[in-house]
Scaffold this motif. Structure first.
Motif, PDB file in Angstrom:
ATOM      1  N   VAL A   3       0.840  -1.202   0.000  1.00  0.00           N
ATOM      2  CA  VAL A   3       0.000   0.000   0.000  1.00  0.00           C
ATOM      3  C   VAL A   3       0.877   1.255   0.000  1.00  0.00           C
ATOM      4  O   VAL A   3       1.796   1.370   0.817  1.00  0.00           O
ATOM      5  CB  VAL A   3      -0.883   0.043   1.275  1.00  0.00           C
ATOM      6  N   ASN A   5       0.000   5.273  -0.032  1.00  0.00           N
ATOM      7  CA  ASN A   5      -0.974   6.356  -0.099  1.00  0.00           C
ATOM      8  C   ASN A   5      -0.278   7.706  -0.175  1.00  0.00           C
ATOM      9  O   ASN A   5       0.437   8.100   0.749  1.00  0.00           O
ATOM     10  CB  ASN A   5      -1.884   6.306   1.136  1.00  0.00           C
ATOM     11  N   SER A  45      -9.990   6.420   1.619  1.00  0.00           N
ATOM     12  CA  SER A  45     -11.355   5.879   1.653  1.00  0.00           C
ATOM     13  C   SER A  45     -11.703   5.446   3.071  1.00  0.00           C
ATOM     14  O   SER A  45     -12.590   4.631   3.277  1.00  0.00           O
ATOM     15  CB  SER A  45     -11.495   4.716   0.668  1.00  0.00           C
ATOM     16  N   ASP A  77      -5.377   2.940  -6.976  1.00  0.00           N
ATOM     17  CA  ASP A  77      -6.503   2.820  -6.048  1.00  0.00           C
ATOM     18  C   ASP A  77      -7.350   4.073  -6.199  1.00  0.00           C
ATOM     19  O   ASP A  77      -7.059   5.119  -5.613  1.00  0.00           O
ATOM     20  CB  ASP A  77      -5.939   2.699  -4.625  1.00  0.00           C
ATOM     21  N   MET A 116     -14.253  -4.492  -5.311  1.00  0.00           N
ATOM     22  CA  MET A 116     -14.407  -4.612  -3.861  1.00  0.00           C
ATOM     23  C   MET A 116     -15.847  -4.372  -3.443  1.00  0.00           C
ATOM     24  O   MET A 116     -16.560  -3.581  -4.071  1.00  0.00           O
ATOM     25  CB  MET A 116     -13.486  -3.612  -3.156  1.00  0.00           C
ATOM     26  N   PHE A 165     -15.286  -1.856   5.170  1.00  0.00           N
ATOM     27  CA  PHE A 165     -16.062  -0.932   4.326  1.00  0.00           C
ATOM     28  C   PHE A 165     -17.558  -1.166   4.525  1.00  0.00           C
ATOM     29  O   PHE A 165     -18.205  -1.889   3.781  1.00  0.00           O
ATOM     30  CB  PHE A 165     -15.684  -1.106   2.849  1.00  0.00           C
ATOM     31  N   MET A 190      -8.827 -11.098  -3.270  1.00  0.00           N
ATOM     32  CA  MET A 190      -7.858 -10.240  -2.588  1.00  0.00           C
ATOM     33  C   MET A 190      -8.454  -9.834  -1.244  1.00  0.00           C
ATOM     34  O   MET A 190      -9.672  -9.642  -1.136  1.00  0.00           O
ATOM     35  CB  MET A 190      -7.581  -8.998  -3.424  1.00  0.00           C
ATOM     36  N   GLY A 192      -7.858  -7.131   2.225  1.00  0.00           N
ATOM     37  CA  GLY A 192      -7.128  -6.023   2.848  1.00  0.00           C
ATOM     38  C   GLY A 192      -7.571  -5.847   4.297  1.00  0.00           C
ATOM     39  O   GLY A 192      -8.678  -5.362   4.552  1.00  0.00           O
ATOM     40  N   ARG A 236      -3.420  -7.156   0.569  1.00  0.00           N
ATOM     41  CA  ARG A 236      -3.024  -5.744   0.416  1.00  0.00           C
ATOM     42  C   ARG A 236      -2.534  -5.271   1.775  1.00  0.00           C
ATOM     43  O   ARG A 236      -3.319  -5.182   2.714  1.00  0.00           O
ATOM     44  CB  ARG A 236      -4.252  -4.946  -0.048  1.00  0.00           C
ATOM     45  N   HIS A 238       0.461  -2.959   4.417  1.00  0.00           N
ATOM     46  CA  HIS A 238       1.479  -1.926   4.625  1.00  0.00           C
ATOM     47  C   HIS A 238       2.824  -2.565   4.990  1.00  0.00           C
ATOM     48  O   HIS A 238       3.871  -2.038   4.675  1.00  0.00           O
ATOM     49  CB  HIS A 238       1.059  -0.986   5.755  1.00  0.00           C
TER      50      HIS A 238
HETATM   51  N1  HH2 Z   1      -8.622  -0.745   1.915  1.00  0.00           N
HETATM   52  C1  HH2 Z   1      -8.268   0.550   1.854  1.00  0.00           C
HETATM   53  C2  HH2 Z   1      -8.090   1.184   0.615  1.00  0.00           C
HETATM   54  N2  HH2 Z   1      -8.237   0.507  -0.533  1.00  0.00           N
HETATM   55  N3  HH2 Z   1      -8.721  -1.502  -1.661  1.00  0.00           N
HETATM   56  C3  HH2 Z   1      -9.083  -2.781  -1.637  1.00  0.00           C
HETATM   57  N4  HH2 Z   1      -9.262  -3.451  -2.771  1.00  0.00           N
HETATM   58  N5  HH2 Z   1      -9.283  -3.453  -0.450  1.00  0.00           N
HETATM   59  C4  HH2 Z   1      -9.134  -2.835   0.755  1.00  0.00           C
HETATM   60  O1  HH2 Z   1      -9.352  -3.486   1.797  1.00  0.00           O
HETATM   61  C5  HH2 Z   1      -8.762  -1.447   0.749  1.00  0.00           C
HETATM   62  C6  HH2 Z   1      -8.569  -0.807  -0.500  1.00  0.00           C
HETATM   63  C7  HH2 Z   1      -8.094   1.335   3.117  1.00  0.00           C
HETATM   64  O2  HH2 Z   1      -6.768   1.309   3.542  1.00  0.00           O
HETATM   65  P1  HH2 Z   1      -5.667   2.429   3.273  1.00  0.00           P
HETATM   66  O3  HH2 Z   1      -5.431   2.616   1.822  1.00  0.00           O
HETATM   67  O4  HH2 Z   1      -4.466   2.067   4.072  1.00  0.00           O
HETATM   68  O5  HH2 Z   1      -6.246   3.749   3.911  1.00  0.00           O
HETATM   69  P2  HH2 Z   1      -6.993   5.018   3.318  1.00  0.00           P
HETATM   70  O6  HH2 Z   1      -8.222   4.560   2.604  1.00  0.00           O
HETATM   71  O7  HH2 Z   1      -7.296   5.850   4.534  1.00  0.00           O
HETATM   72  O8  HH2 Z   1      -6.066   5.718   2.364  1.00  0.00           O
END
Ligand code: HH2
Length: 267
Positions: A3, A5, A45, A77, A116, A165, A190, A192, A236, A238
């Protein structure tokens, strides 16, 4: 999948990689740690996150996509078609689509897609989510989304139950426990779970103090191992180094003399 971001507000790595050079360095670090794909996002997200205009999302991620795409497979993403398209032009070959609405674009561009499950939007998803049968509802949603993607001509599809989610603790745990039944549908899965808040809720329910994102490493690794042992094709995360080592151990289980049928009974 590592990941990355490029945001000020992601719940774990927010603000760390807003600088493009730092983001590229972190991406290369994850490649060295064993990531096969780097998932680059420019909009958080997390529950309640503010939306970001497409031009700002592009400004955040495109130089990072372009720099890393020469070294590793890059996934973008995003939920915005214009951002996904621009990232593919810069070299991304997978669209990580948390809203499951970009299959048409993956088909047009000839790239893969992660579909997702999410209940509502990041702004509303944790407002009293409810399912009659979370496993059945998520599985049938993902089955329909995958069928649609294949019908549009997408060749590479992953489905993801969307841990966190629009899900309560029990929903997340039920989905993880039932992962094999989702895997059995035949579309690569997949998962996460990395650093997510359900890990804190779980430890709190068991009488331990609530854990901040920095303190969720063990739960993240445990759930990644669980997911891989239950057939997930991709996790997925860190924490790439530790997870890649666990993946190698699981992948080598037959070479290491571990009886696969006993692994099955553990499942
Ligand atoms: N979780 C996050 C973001 N994108 N995509 C998929 N396919 N599956 C997941 O579980 C998923 C995702 C949330 O995590 P993160 O990117 O670390 O945080 P943020 O959304 O706050 O950027």
């Amino acid at each position: 999948m590592g990941v990355l971001n490029v945001t000020p507000d992601s719940f774990y790595d927010g603000g760390r990689y807003l600088d493009h050079d730092l983001a590229i360095k972190r991406g290369m670090e994850m490649v060295a740690e064993g990531a096969d794909i780097i998932d680059i996002g420019g909009e958080s997200s997390r529950p309640g996150a503010e939306g970001v205009p497409a031009d700002e999302e592009c400004r955040r991620i495109l130089p990072v996509v372009a720099a890393l795409a020469g070294a590793v497979r890059v996934s973008v993403d995003t939920t915005k078609p214009e951002v996904a398209r621009a990232a593919v032009v810069e070299g991304a070959t997978l669209i990580n689509d948390v809203a499951s609405s970009l299959s048409f674009l993956a088909a047009e561009l000839g790239v893969g897609i992660v579909l997702m499950h999410m209940l509502g939007t990041p702004q509303t998803m944790q407002h009293a989510p409810h399912y009659d049968d979370v496993v059945e509802e998520v599985t049938s949603y993902l089955g329909d989304a995958a069928d649609q993607a294949f019908a549009l001509g997408v060749e590479e599809v992953y489905v993801d139950p969307g841990i966190g989610f629009g899900k309560r603790l029990g929903d997340n745990v039920a989905l993880l426990r039932a992962l094999l039944s989702l895997v059995d549908h035949g579309v690569p899965v997949m998962v996460g779970t990395s650093r997510k808040s359900f890990l804190a809720t779980l430890s709190k329910e068991r009488g331990a103090p609530s854990l901040g994102p920095e303190e969720r490493f063990e739960g993240s690794l445990a759930t990644a191992v669980w997911s891989m042992a239950n057939g997930a094709a991709m996790v997925r995360v860190h924490d790439v180094g530790a997870t890649a080592m666990a993946a190698a151990l699981l992948g080598d289980s037959s070479a290491a003399g571990i009886d696969e049928t006993r692994l099955g009974s553990v499942r």
